[in-house]
Write a protein that holds these residues in place. Structure first.
Motif, PDB file in Angstrom:
ATOM      1  N   ASN A  95       0.810  -1.206   0.000  1.00 20.09           N
ATOM      2  CA  ASN A  95       0.000   0.000   0.000  1.00 20.09           C
ATOM      3  C   ASN A  95       0.851   1.267   0.000  1.00 20.09           C
ATOM      4  O   ASN A  95       0.492   2.285   0.583  1.00 20.09           O
ATOM      5  CB  ASN A  95      -0.936   0.017   1.203  1.00 20.09           C
ATOM      6  N   GLY A  96       1.985   1.169  -0.621  1.00 18.86           N
ATOM      7  CA  GLY A  96       2.834   2.346  -0.766  1.00 18.86           C
ATOM      8  C   GLY A  96       3.720   2.602   0.431  1.00 18.86           C
ATOM      9  O   GLY A  96       4.595   3.460   0.381  1.00 18.86           O
ATOM     10  N   GLY A  97       3.540   1.845   1.494  1.00 17.96           N
ATOM     11  CA  GLY A  97       4.269   2.164   2.718  1.00 17.96           C
ATOM     12  C   GLY A  97       5.418   1.231   2.978  1.00 17.96           C
ATOM     13  O   GLY A  97       5.795   0.495   2.070  1.00 17.96           O
ATOM     14  N   PRO A  98       5.999   1.197   4.117  1.00 17.24           N
ATOM     15  CA  PRO A  98       5.656   2.121   5.223  1.00 17.24           C
ATOM     16  C   PRO A  98       6.019   3.564   4.862  1.00 17.24           C
ATOM     17  O   PRO A  98       7.051   3.776   4.226  1.00 17.24           O
ATOM     18  CB  PRO A  98       6.527   1.631   6.379  1.00 17.24           C
ATOM     19  N   GLY A  99       5.194   4.488   5.312  1.00 16.32           N
ATOM     20  CA  GLY A  99       5.388   5.890   4.921  1.00 16.32           C
ATOM     21  C   GLY A  99       5.227   5.995   3.411  1.00 16.32           C
ATOM     22  O   GLY A  99       4.254   5.515   2.844  1.00 16.32           O
ATOM     23  N   TYR A 100       6.227   6.570   2.764  1.00 17.91           N
ATOM     24  CA  TYR A 100       6.218   6.648   1.310  1.00 17.91           C
ATOM     25  C   TYR A 100       7.270   5.710   0.708  1.00 17.91           C
ATOM     26  O   TYR A 100       7.653   5.856  -0.437  1.00 17.91           O
ATOM     27  CB  TYR A 100       6.487   8.083   0.850  1.00 17.91           C
ATOM     28  N   ALA A 101       7.758   4.739   1.513  1.00 16.21           N
ATOM     29  CA  ALA A 101       8.927   3.955   1.120  1.00 16.21           C
ATOM     30  C   ALA A 101       8.725   3.197  -0.191  1.00 16.21           C
ATOM     31  O   ALA A 101       9.684   2.891  -0.892  1.00 16.21           O
ATOM     32  CB  ALA A 101       9.307   2.986   2.226  1.00 16.21           C
ATOM     33  N   SER A 102       7.475   2.836  -0.520  1.00 14.90           N
ATOM     34  CA  SER A 102       7.288   2.096  -1.772  1.00 14.90           C
ATOM     35  C   SER A 102       6.209   2.744  -2.640  1.00 14.90           C
ATOM     36  O   SER A 102       5.531   2.082  -3.393  1.00 14.90           O
ATOM     37  CB  SER A 102       6.942   0.638  -1.474  1.00 14.90           C
ATOM     38  N   THR A 103       6.031   4.046  -2.479  1.00 11.38           N
ATOM     39  CA  THR A 103       5.053   4.765  -3.304  1.00 11.38           C
ATOM     40  C   THR A 103       5.731   5.245  -4.582  1.00 11.38           C
ATOM     41  O   THR A 103       6.750   5.928  -4.518  1.00 11.38           O
ATOM     42  CB  THR A 103       4.520   5.993  -2.544  1.00 11.38           C
ATOM     43  N   ASN A 104       5.190   4.836  -5.709  1.00 11.14           N
ATOM     44  CA  ASN A 104       5.709   5.410  -6.954  1.00 11.14           C
ATOM     45  C   ASN A 104       4.699   6.438  -7.462  1.00 11.14           C
ATOM     46  O   ASN A 104       3.668   6.663  -6.830  1.00 11.14           O
ATOM     47  CB  ASN A 104       6.045   4.329  -7.972  1.00 11.14           C
ATOM     48  N   LEU A 105       5.001   7.036  -8.576  1.00  7.19           N
ATOM     49  CA  LEU A 105       4.181   8.152  -9.042  1.00  7.19           C
ATOM     50  C   LEU A 105       2.751   7.703  -9.311  1.00  7.19           C
ATOM     51  O   LEU A 105       1.785   8.402  -8.933  1.00  7.19           O
ATOM     52  CB  LEU A 105       4.821   8.729 -10.314  1.00  7.19           C
ATOM     53  N   THR A 106       2.595   6.556  -9.950  1.00 12.25           N
ATOM     54  CA  THR A 106       1.253   6.045 -10.233  1.00 12.25           C
ATOM     55  C   THR A 106       0.469   5.874  -8.942  1.00 12.25           C
ATOM     56  O   THR A 106      -0.707   6.238  -8.854  1.00 12.25           O
ATOM     57  CB  THR A 106       1.358   4.682 -10.938  1.00 12.25           C
ATOM     58  N   TYR A 107       1.134   5.297  -7.951  1.00 15.38           N
ATOM     59  CA  TYR A 107       0.437   5.049  -6.690  1.00 15.38           C
ATOM     60  C   TYR A 107       0.109   6.360  -5.981  1.00 15.38           C
ATOM     61  O   TYR A 107      -0.972   6.502  -5.387  1.00 15.38           O
ATOM     62  CB  TYR A 107       1.292   4.152  -5.777  1.00 15.38           C
TER      63      TYR A 107
END
Lengths: 333, 290
Positions: free
Chosen positions: B235-247
């Protein structure tokens, strides 16, 4: 230098033996041509010598040292492939330099050898082009250049002219012969074209189904073919074979007479026939004669001045001293 | 196609598809651009006033934005490196004659047929789960503490999952390219004294250059928009650790019902994709020329 000896060499692919035990000696500086119909094992034999295929049994000596197990690179042989096998992403210069680069030849020595090879092969203007920008004949020369710079013990050619058009082929044939005269290095040349074999070879090896049918100089093979196969394969147009009573009259099972050894006449001769097709080449005329009662067709070569047409009656007289006699086993008597 | 009449007919014939394609692309693009300059939130119905670049400035100053850009680039680059290197190695292996070649090739291609959501779930629950996952069991068998991949190394885990999905594609393209290499060239190089490593470096790799380019370009298009794998795993987390632009765009627009902000994000994504495309074409585009 480039003496190559094969002793009892065989090659099998699975259960199929493509080369039965075979002995052959190639002397230093000789131009040897392997010739035979397609599928006769001549390319396989060349690849065995090159080391690209492993022999199933037997022994190969190059330069007096055993080379049976040596990898191709260690045999000091250079090969020119049918497809030229140039490296498409490298310039001509880099193509020619590649074997030297692999052998860690010093830069200035590389440059010297490239320049001399380029000069010898008329490639100086093309050194910075890619192979894709060259014509067939030029690519062929690059492939030869790549072979020359290695200064090998022997050159191997695998049907190198078969991708060229007829005019270019004659030119390259001469160039390769000249190259052999100049370098005096052993060359082994594979072809299915008996004209190339006759014109270039010091020694011709005629192969059929992996067997050596005959080894000899072009004229030996022409004058005294050892069996029916060699007789039919060497010479163009093909030798005529006659069986039955006419042959028995000469004390043979089959007699062979070359088209150029038959005299033609419109009025008298030993055999009578009817001209089916006449081919006029200008210098020569070929007549395909039917209804002689000897064989389906007898081919005759006459001078270009003689004109017979389709359907004409023709008389043929073979020159007795040029008759070849073969026994029932196909061997020369 | 030389006479005037036939040229006119040809234009007439292809016009429906051209018009359809143009409409299909231009209308959504135009609407996105239009929405991106409106204050347009579904939670606050009413008139949607023109606000200029307000959405953009919010999106670009979002705390997650920089992280999302770097994550996007790391994801694309990481997967490309893994799939190209792994693909070349696998292609070299599969090119060797062996027993059961057909079946092995189909097995290798299999991951490509698994849809992203499913493969991400399989990875999440069967492999990476710190309690029941196979990796956890492996770690415990070796006497090590199980590693919570998705919490400790979320981006790397996602790179791993996506690489697993795209490896077959790269392998397949590179394998066909390898098979089209003239064997006489390799034999010539062998006669020229090139060792296996030199043959790979001087003959095979240059031959593969075009196929590698194709793989890089096609994969980049798809990797810029990786989404399902992130949604079902971290889910993009923890925090923004795995958030990409699309997400990030998904978070901004769908989760907050903010159409204007999402559109602005979409436009930013288009610009980023074009920058990447320009760089790629500059670097490797020449390989595509015959």
């Amino acid at each position: 230098m480039g003496k190559i000896t094969l002793s009892q060499v065989t090659k099998s692919f699975g259960d199929v033996q493509v080369i039965p035990p075979l002995d052959l000696e190639i002397n230093d500086g000789e131009f040897v041509v392997f010739v035979g119909p397609s599928g006769c094992g001549k390319s396989t034999l060349l690849r065995l010598i090159a080391g690209l295929e492993d022999v199933s049994s037997g022994r190969i000596d190059i330069d007096g040292a055993e080379a049976t197990e040596l990898p191709p690179a260690k045999r000091r042989l250079a090969m020119v492939f049918q497809s030229y096998a140039l490296y498409p992403h490298m310039s001509v210069r880099k193509n020619i330099a590649f074997p030297m680069k692999m052998a860690n030849v010093p830069e200035d020595e590389q440059k010297r050898r490239i320049d001399s090879a380029a000069k010898a092969l008329n490639l100086s203007d093309y050194l910075d082009r890619k192979p894709g920008q060259l014509s067939g004949g030029q690519r062929q020369r690059v492939a030869i250049g790549r072979a020359i710079v290695r200064e090998p013990a022997a050159f191997l050619f695998d049907e190198p002219l078969s991708n060229l058009d007829a005019a270019l082929r004659v030119g390259m044939r001469l160039e390769i012969s000249e190259l052999h005269e100049r370098l005096a290095t052993t060359m082994i040349y594979v072809t299915h074209d008996q004209v190339e074999a006759m014109t270039m070879a010091d020694k011709i090896v005629v192969l059929r189904a992996g067997h050596i049918e005959q080894v000899g100089s072009p004229l030996e093979l022409y004058r005294a073919p050892r069996n029916l196969f060699v007789a039919g394969f060497i010479g163009s147009p093909k030798m005529n074979f006659i069986e039955g009573q006419t042959a028995e009259a000469h004390g043979a099972h089959t007699i062979g007479i070359r088209p150029e050894h038959i005299e033609v006449s419109a009025t008298e001769g030993m055999w009578q026939g009817r001209v089916a097709v006449s081919e006029h080449l200008g210098s020569d005329s070929f007549f395909h004669v039917h209804d002689t009662g000897l064989a389906d067709v007898i081919t005759v070569r006459a001078s270009g001045e003689i004109g017979f047409r389709h359907g004409d009656t023709i008389f043929l007289t073979p020159r007795e001293d040029q008759l070849h006699r073969f026994g029932a086993d196909g061997l020369r008597m | 196609m030389s006479t005037k009449a036939s040229r006119a007919a040809a234009r007439l014939m292809i016009s429906p598809s051209v018009i359809l394609l143009l409409g299909w692309m231009l209308i959504p693009l135009g609407l996105t651009l239009y929405f991106s300059v409106l204050r347009y939130n579904l939670l606050m119905p009413g008139d949607n006033p023109f606000v200029g670049f307000e959405n953009y400035s919010y999106f670009l100053t979002d705390p997650g934005f920089t992280a999302a850009i770097w994550n996007t680039l790391a994801l694309v680059l990481g997967v490309l490196v893994i799939t190209i290197i792994g693909g070349i190695l696998l292609a070299l292996l599969l090119d060797q004659p062996m027993w059961g070649q057909g079946i092995v090739r189909i097995l290798v291609i299999a991951p490509f047929f698994v849809m992203p959501t499913v493969s991400a779930l399989v990875w999440k629950n069967m492999f990476l789960n710190p309690v029941n996952g196979l990796f956890a069991h492996l770690f415990k068998a070796l006497g090590l503490e199980p590693f919570d991949f998705l919490a400790q190394a979320p981006l790397l885990s996602i790179i791993g999952i996506v690489s697993w999905q795209w490896l077959p594609f790269a392998t397949l393209i590179l394998l066909t390219a390898l098979q089209s290499l003239d064997s006489e060239q390799l034999e010539a190089a062998e006669m020229d004294g090139a060792k296996p490593l030199s043959r790979f470096w001087y003959i095979m790799l240059p031959h593969l250059a075009r196929a590698i380019t194709v793989v890089v370009l096609i994969q980049t298009i798809f990797l810029l928009s990786v989404f399902a794998e992130i949604l079902v795993t971290t889910n993009g987390g923890p925090g923004y650790a795995s958030t990409n632009l699309t997400y990030l765009i998904y978070v901004q627009s769908l989760l907050q019902y903010d159409v204007g902000m999402g559109s602005a994000g979409g436009v930013v994504a288009i610009i980023l994709a074009n920058i990447v495309a320009i760089f790629l074409m500059r670097m490797i585009g020449k390989n595509l020329e015959a």
